[in-house]
Motif scaffolding. Sequence first.
Motif, PDB file in Angstrom:
ATOM      1  N   ARG A   1     -16.794   2.949  14.405  1.00 22.05           N
ATOM      2  CA  ARG A   1     -15.499   2.358  14.756  1.00 22.05           C
ATOM      3  C   ARG A   1     -14.342   3.348  14.594  1.00 22.05           C
ATOM      4  NH1 ARG A   1     -14.121  -2.865  11.829  1.00 22.05           N
ATOM      5  NH2 ARG A   1     -12.913  -3.311  13.704  1.00 22.05           N
ATOM      6  N   GLY A   2     -14.629   4.540  14.067  1.00 18.75           N
ATOM      7  CA  GLY A   2     -13.609   5.578  14.025  1.00 18.75           C
ATOM      8  C   GLY A   2     -12.996   5.864  12.673  1.00 18.75           C
ATOM      9  N   LEU A   3     -13.547   5.301  11.588  1.00 23.87           N
ATOM     10  CA  LEU A   3     -13.021   5.608  10.261  1.00 23.87           C
ATOM     11  C   LEU A   3     -13.420   7.039   9.899  1.00 23.87           C
ATOM     12  CD1 LEU A   3     -11.426   4.500   7.879  1.00 23.87           C
ATOM     13  CD2 LEU A   3     -13.574   3.687   6.891  1.00 23.87           C
ATOM     14  N   LYS A   4     -12.431   7.864   9.584  1.00 22.31           N
ATOM     15  CA  LYS A   4     -12.672   9.295   9.396  1.00 22.31           C
ATOM     16  C   LYS A   4     -13.344   9.611   8.071  1.00 22.31           C
ATOM     17  CE  LYS A   4      -8.626  10.492  12.209  1.00 22.31           C
ATOM     18  NZ  LYS A   4      -7.252  11.072  12.193  1.00 22.31           N
ATOM     19  N   LYS A   5     -12.983   8.887   7.016  1.00 21.70           N
ATOM     20  CA  LYS A   5     -13.519   9.175   5.687  1.00 21.70           C
ATOM     21  C   LYS A   5     -14.187   7.919   5.134  1.00 21.70           C
ATOM     22  CE  LYS A   5      -9.948  12.606   4.561  1.00 21.70           C
ATOM     23  NZ  LYS A   5      -8.863  12.966   3.587  1.00 21.70           N
ATOM     24  N   VAL A   6     -15.498   7.961   5.014  1.00 23.43           N
ATOM     25  CA  VAL A   6     -16.241   6.815   4.490  1.00 23.43           C
ATOM     26  C   VAL A   6     -17.558   7.317   3.930  1.00 23.43           C
ATOM     27  CG1 VAL A   6     -17.245   6.307   6.767  1.00 23.43           C
ATOM     28  CG2 VAL A   6     -17.109   4.493   5.037  1.00 23.43           C
ATOM     29  N   LYS A   7     -17.992   6.740   2.815  1.00 26.83           N
ATOM     30  CA  LYS A   7     -19.259   7.178   2.226  1.00 26.83           C
ATOM     31  C   LYS A   7     -19.961   6.005   1.561  1.00 26.83           C
ATOM     32  CE  LYS A   7     -17.571  10.297  -0.612  1.00 26.83           C
ATOM     33  NZ  LYS A   7     -17.483  11.283  -1.728  1.00 26.83           N
ATOM     34  N   VAL A   8     -21.273   6.167   1.406  1.00 31.90           N
ATOM     35  CA  VAL A   8     -22.081   5.163   0.721  1.00 31.90           C
ATOM     36  C   VAL A   8     -21.901   5.367  -0.781  1.00 31.90           C
ATOM     37  CG1 VAL A   8     -24.388   4.231   0.336  1.00 31.90           C
ATOM     38  CG2 VAL A   8     -23.761   5.108   2.602  1.00 31.90           C
ATOM     39  N   MET A   9     -21.290   4.387  -1.426  1.00 34.67           N
ATOM     40  CA  MET A   9     -21.034   4.473  -2.864  1.00 34.67           C
ATOM     41  C   MET A   9     -20.713   3.089  -3.391  1.00 34.67           C
ATOM     42  SD  MET A   9     -18.028   6.602  -4.888  1.00 34.67           S
ATOM     43  CE  MET A   9     -18.658   8.222  -4.420  1.00 34.67           C
TER      44      MET A   9
ATOM     45  N   VAL B   1       0.838  -1.200   0.000  1.00 35.21           N
ATOM     46  CA  VAL B   1       0.000   0.000   0.000  1.00 35.21           C
ATOM     47  C   VAL B   1       0.875   1.253   0.000  1.00 35.21           C
ATOM     48  CG1 VAL B   1      -1.732   1.312   1.292  1.00 35.21           C
ATOM     49  CG2 VAL B   1      -1.875  -1.190   1.186  1.00 35.21           C
ATOM     50  N   LYS B   2       0.492   2.238  -0.807  1.00 39.73           N
ATOM     51  CA  LYS B   2       1.225   3.509  -0.848  1.00 39.73           C
ATOM     52  C   LYS B   2       0.266   4.641  -1.207  1.00 39.73           C
ATOM     53  CE  LYS B   2       2.668   2.987  -5.675  1.00 39.73           C
ATOM     54  NZ  LYS B   2       3.809   3.003  -6.608  1.00 39.73           N
ATOM     55  N   GLY B   3       0.614   5.855  -0.785  1.00 36.37           N
ATOM     56  CA  GLY B   3      -0.172   7.029  -1.139  1.00 36.37           C
ATOM     57  C   GLY B   3      -1.554   7.039  -0.512  1.00 36.37           C
ATOM     58  N   ARG B   4      -2.432   7.867  -1.080  1.00 38.29           N
ATOM     59  CA  ARG B   4      -3.823   7.892  -0.638  1.00 38.29           C
ATOM     60  C   ARG B   4      -4.489   6.594  -1.041  1.00 38.29           C
ATOM     61  NH1 ARG B   4      -7.091  11.833  -3.231  1.00 38.29           N
ATOM     62  NH2 ARG B   4      -8.583  11.548  -1.538  1.00 38.29           N
ATOM     63  N   VAL B   5      -5.407   6.120  -0.190  1.00 38.49           N
ATOM     64  CA  VAL B   5      -6.001   4.797  -0.380  1.00 38.49           C
ATOM     65  C   VAL B   5      -7.508   4.908  -0.561  1.00 38.49           C
ATOM     66  CG1 VAL B   5      -6.305   2.495   0.605  1.00 38.49           C
ATOM     67  CG2 VAL B   5      -4.202   3.780   1.076  1.00 38.49           C
ATOM     68  N   LEU B   6      -8.025   4.220  -1.587  1.00 36.27           N
ATOM     69  CA  LEU B   6      -9.459   4.061  -1.783  1.00 36.27           C
ATOM     70  C   LEU B   6      -9.785   2.593  -1.522  1.00 36.27           C
ATOM     71  CD1 LEU B   6     -12.246   5.106  -2.714  1.00 36.27           C
ATOM     72  CD2 LEU B   6     -11.579   4.487  -5.059  1.00 36.27           C
ATOM     73  N   ASP B   7     -10.552   2.319  -0.465  1.00 36.83           N
ATOM     74  CA  ASP B   7     -10.928   0.959  -0.099  1.00 36.83           C
ATOM     75  C   ASP B   7     -12.339   0.705  -0.624  1.00 36.83           C
ATOM     76  OD1 ASP B   7     -11.316  -1.514   1.007  1.00 36.83           O
ATOM     77  OD2 ASP B   7     -11.076  -0.890   3.093  1.00 36.83           O
ATOM     78  N   ILE B   8     -12.434  -0.068  -1.720  1.00 37.13           N
ATOM     79  CA  ILE B   8     -13.713  -0.333  -2.371  1.00 37.13           C
ATOM     80  C   ILE B   8     -14.358  -1.574  -1.753  1.00 37.13           C
ATOM     81  CG2 ILE B   8     -14.857  -0.925  -4.540  1.00 37.13           C
ATOM     82  CD1 ILE B   8     -12.714   0.630  -6.015  1.00 37.13           C
ATOM     83  N   GLY B   9     -15.593  -1.414  -1.293  1.00 34.82           N
ATOM     84  CA  GLY B   9     -16.264  -2.495  -0.577  1.00 34.82           C
ATOM     85  C   GLY B   9     -15.647  -2.663   0.799  1.00 34.82           C
ATOM     86  N   CYS B  10     -15.563  -1.551   1.532  1.00 36.85           N
ATOM     87  CA  CYS B  10     -14.802  -1.530   2.795  1.00 36.85           C
ATOM     88  C   CYS B  10     -15.473  -2.299   3.915  1.00 36.85           C
ATOM     89  CB  CYS B  10     -14.534  -0.092   3.227  1.00 36.85           C
ATOM     90  SG  CYS B  10     -16.029   0.866   3.605  1.00 36.85           S
ATOM     91  N   GLY B  11     -16.772  -2.624   3.772  1.00 38.28           N
ATOM     92  CA  GLY B  11     -17.452  -3.383   4.822  1.00 38.28           C
ATOM     93  C   GLY B  11     -17.441  -2.644   6.143  1.00 38.28           C
ATOM     94  N   ALA B  12     -17.006  -3.334   7.196  1.00 34.30           N
ATOM     95  CA  ALA B  12     -16.935  -2.723   8.528  1.00 34.30           C
ATOM     96  C   ALA B  12     -15.643  -1.945   8.745  1.00 34.30           C
ATOM     97  CB  ALA B  12     -17.082  -3.795   9.599  1.00 34.30           C
ATOM     98  N   GLY B  13     -14.796  -1.892   7.705  1.00 34.37           N
ATOM     99  CA  GLY B  13     -13.611  -1.024   7.759  1.00 34.37           C
ATOM    100  C   GLY B  13     -12.352  -1.653   8.305  1.00 34.37           C
ATOM    101  N   ARG B  14     -12.254  -2.993   8.310  1.00 32.86           N
ATOM    102  CA  ARG B  14     -11.094  -3.593   8.970  1.00 32.86           C
ATOM    103  C   ARG B  14      -9.773  -3.205   8.314  1.00 32.86           C
ATOM    104  NH1 ARG B  14     -13.362  -7.919   6.076  1.00 32.86           N
ATOM    105  NH2 ARG B  14     -11.960  -9.393   5.025  1.00 32.86           N
TER     106      ARG B  14
END
Length: 275
Positions: free
Chosen positions: A106-114, A65-78
């Motif tokens: 759970r404390g994830l700062k950036k998350v959206k419904v998409m 992993v490097k740079g800014r991260v986009l987690d697609i299908g993040c679920g509960a954010g693990r």
Amino acid sequence: MKDERVVNDDQDAYGHGIYDCFIGKGSFELVECEYGHLCVSNGPGEYLSGYEDWPLHQQKAMHYVKGRVLDIGCGAGRHALYLQEKGFDVLGIDMSPLAVEVCKLRGLKKVKVMSITGVGSESEGFGTILMLGNNFGLFGSFERAKLLLKKFHRITENNARIITESTDPYNSTDPSYLQYLGSNKKRGRMPGQLKVRVKYGSYVTPWFDYLFVSKAEMKEIVKSTGWEIKEFIDSEDPEDSVYVAVIEKESENESEKESGFISRLAGMRKRNDCQ
């Protein structure tokens, strides 16, 4: 590509299972396939697991992993929460409104419904697109995977990576399942393009396509999208056919080679037409 409609509350089986597990209720979701198979998943508790409980191939994937991260299908954010704790700027997206709410709790700062098809120009500048938890399946089909990979190429950094996970669909001895793979092929679908839905209590998702591919099939999908597979990380369990792929943007030299070959081929055709 039009964004898929996010699920309604009565369709959010995935999210309700995660939420119940988050608040301490035991929960298991059922996954139904169109050929009649019904199985119990590993349980939403897996979506809440910490790094120490992840399979080794997912732990190894974090090193890429490097740079800014986009987690697609993040679920509960693990995965997103782990990377956030490591100092990464992470945006998690999921079609499930309740899963996104659990991420926030759970404390994830950036998350959206998409959905995966909603990713667009506003998501530019990512160095890593993360699709773990078998989330290569979210591409849905061969054609849609090609289109989305080309879109991801346009909106990510020059040296971006996609870190994704899939399961080889052919590692099975179940006759009905193998017959279904053959039926898919006859219908013009990829063999591992499963039509499934998720059930949890009274909540049921709509039917959707989820794509499982072999390594050779993934290579064919990635070809000519501007990406190339750099490395596969296999499961530590030899009986398990799950794997992670580290996919990087093709170097300019490789792109120039392909462009040069096409130009030379066009030139040869033009000369032949003049003879």
